[in-house]
Design an enzyme around this catalytic site. Structure first.
Site, PDB file in Angstrom:
ATOM      1  N   HIS A  27      31.996   7.344  20.679  1.00 56.14           N
ATOM      2  CA  HIS A  27      31.795   7.097  22.105  1.00 56.14           C
ATOM      3  C   HIS A  27      31.962   5.620  22.473  1.00 56.14           C
ATOM      4  O   HIS A  27      31.099   5.015  23.099  1.00 56.14           O
ATOM      5  CB  HIS A  27      30.420   7.610  22.560  1.00 56.14           C
ATOM      6  CG  HIS A  27      30.242   9.087  22.386  1.00 56.14           C
ATOM      7  ND1 HIS A  27      29.122   9.759  22.790  1.00 56.14           N
ATOM      8  CD2 HIS A  27      31.046  10.037  21.835  1.00 56.14           C
ATOM      9  CE1 HIS A  27      29.232  11.050  22.502  1.00 56.14           C
ATOM     10  NE2 HIS A  27      30.412  11.240  21.918  1.00 56.14           N
ATOM     11  N   TYR A  84      25.690  20.637  21.676  1.00 55.88           N
ATOM     12  CA  TYR A  84      26.454  21.438  20.724  1.00 55.88           C
ATOM     13  C   TYR A  84      25.581  22.478  20.033  1.00 55.88           C
ATOM     14  O   TYR A  84      26.073  23.492  19.542  1.00 55.88           O
ATOM     15  CB  TYR A  84      27.127  20.532  19.691  1.00 55.88           C
ATOM     16  CG  TYR A  84      28.193  19.650  20.310  1.00 55.88           C
ATOM     17  CD1 TYR A  84      29.361  20.199  20.828  1.00 55.88           C
ATOM     18  CD2 TYR A  84      28.034  18.279  20.378  1.00 55.88           C
ATOM     19  CE1 TYR A  84      30.336  19.406  21.406  1.00 55.88           C
ATOM     20  CE2 TYR A  84      29.005  17.466  20.956  1.00 55.88           C
ATOM     21  CZ  TYR A  84      30.150  18.036  21.461  1.00 55.88           C
ATOM     22  OH  TYR A  84      31.106  17.251  22.044  1.00 55.88           O
TER      23      TYR A  84
END
Length: 363
Positions: free
Chosen positions: A147, A260
């Site tokens: 990220h 997730y």
């Protein structure tokens, strides 16, 4: 410098054969311009017809207009780990005079990597980045290798936007005391402009322009000069956002995706004081490079947003109000599209990670 004096396979000095792709604007041609790239990340067009391509491990390939291909010398050392490495390249509007090339990359600070921005000058012979220096780096680096964000956009006023992901530390995207999950705006010397939303205010980093982002890997100006971004959600909830100065885009308090693990993210999909996306994808398509089209070759696409998909191997075209994905440009060549840009003549150029190649779309 490692010189690879090989002819470019297509489109620069030695045009090659393309393949047809059906689109809403009719049949277009997809031509391979260069192959044998290694994890290509970004494209920069030079005024002389040459092209710079960043490779994540830390190289810049210069496809020169005369057909020569070489690796630039003078490129900064990068942290090639996880999603980090050498990332975006931006050629400013005054390049013909300044010769400046801006790069975003993962760079060590206090022993750990963070998103950084630097600049060097391309030598007259096109072989070196001379005098490269780091201009700016995020305040709080992280051992997380993900990220980094890292798209660079030159604003209409000449300032620079740089996107930064949350670096895997979700709550910090709501913390104005660091740059995680922020879009920053700086001058070309690396300082915060005095008209930034938090310039001169205590308790906030003065470079922050907007915050609450997860991982923006696409960014572009629209035809009126407004900044738009495409950012990764988690499981679902990839977003396209129109950026307003000082605005909070919600991550990780609100999201249209889920973790997730399947668990809920934050408080839901909306909260007062937090911006809604102009568009979101569910399931996620993993957005990367982003371009807003001028209409030069395809007038019917003027003002449309194009976003590369790393997951489903296509280029998304978005249009309308509300903004909607109206078309998927998809072919064998659009495998994990990392960057999408408009060339000087209006052609659409893109990088395929799976093909390790640069392609050009023309009528």
């Amino acid at each position: 410098m490692s010189l690879r004096a090989v002819a470019i396979s297509a489109c620069l000095a030695f045009p090659g054969l393309g393949v047809a792709m059906e689109t809403s604007a009719g049949k277009v041609t997809v031509t391979k311009v260069a192959g044998a790239l290694k994890q290509p990340w970004a494209i920069g067009h030079l005024p002389d017809g040459g092209i710079l391509i960043t490779e994540r491990a830390g190289k810049i390939v210069h496809l020169m207009a005369d057909g020569t291909r070489l690796d630039l010398g003078g490129v900064p050392r990068v942290v090639n780990k996880g999603q980090g490495g050498l990332l975006d390249v931006m050629i400013p509007r005054d390049f013909s005079k300044s010769r400046q090339v801006y790069l975003s990359y993962a760079s060590v600070k206090d022993g750990v990597p963070g998103t950084a921005l630097g600049v060097g000058k391309l030598s007259a012979d096109g072989t070196q980045l001379k005098g490269f220096k780091k201009l700016w780096q995020m305040a709080t680096p992280s051992n997380a290798a993900k990220h980094f964000g890292s798209r660079i956009v030159e604003a209409k006023d000449g300032t620079l936007f740089l996107t930064i992901g949350d670096r895997g530390d979700r709550p910090e995207a709501q913390n104005l005391r660091n740059h995680n999950g922020a879009i920053v705006r700086i001058t070309r010397t690396g300082t915060p402009p005095t008209d930034n939303p938090w310039a001169g205010r205590a308790g906030a980093e003065p470079e922050i322009y907007s915050y609450g982002h997860r991982n923006p890997q696409g960014a572009a100006l629209d035809l009126n000069g407004n900044l738009w971004i495409a950012e990764h959600g988690a499981k679902g909830g990839d977003e396209v956002n129109k950026i307003k100065p000082g605005a909070n885009y919600g991550w990780p308090v609100i999201s249209y995706g889920r973790h997730y693990s399947g668990f809920k993210i934050g408080e839901g999909t909306s909260k007062q004081g937090m911006e809604q996306p102009e568009h979101y994808w569910d399931p996620s398509m993993a957005p990367s490079g982003m371009m807003i089209y001028s209409g030069k070759l395809w007038p019917e696409w003027k003002g449309d947003i194009f976003v590369g998909s790393l997951k489903f191997d296509y280029i998304s075209r978005l249009d309308g109000a509300p903004l909607t994905e109206v078309e998927q440009l998809k072919s064998k060549q659009t495998a994990r599209v990392r960057d999408v840009v408009e060339g000087p003549d209006g052609a659409i150029w893109f990088l395929s990670v799976d093909s390790d190649a640069l392609y050009r779309i023309t009528p």
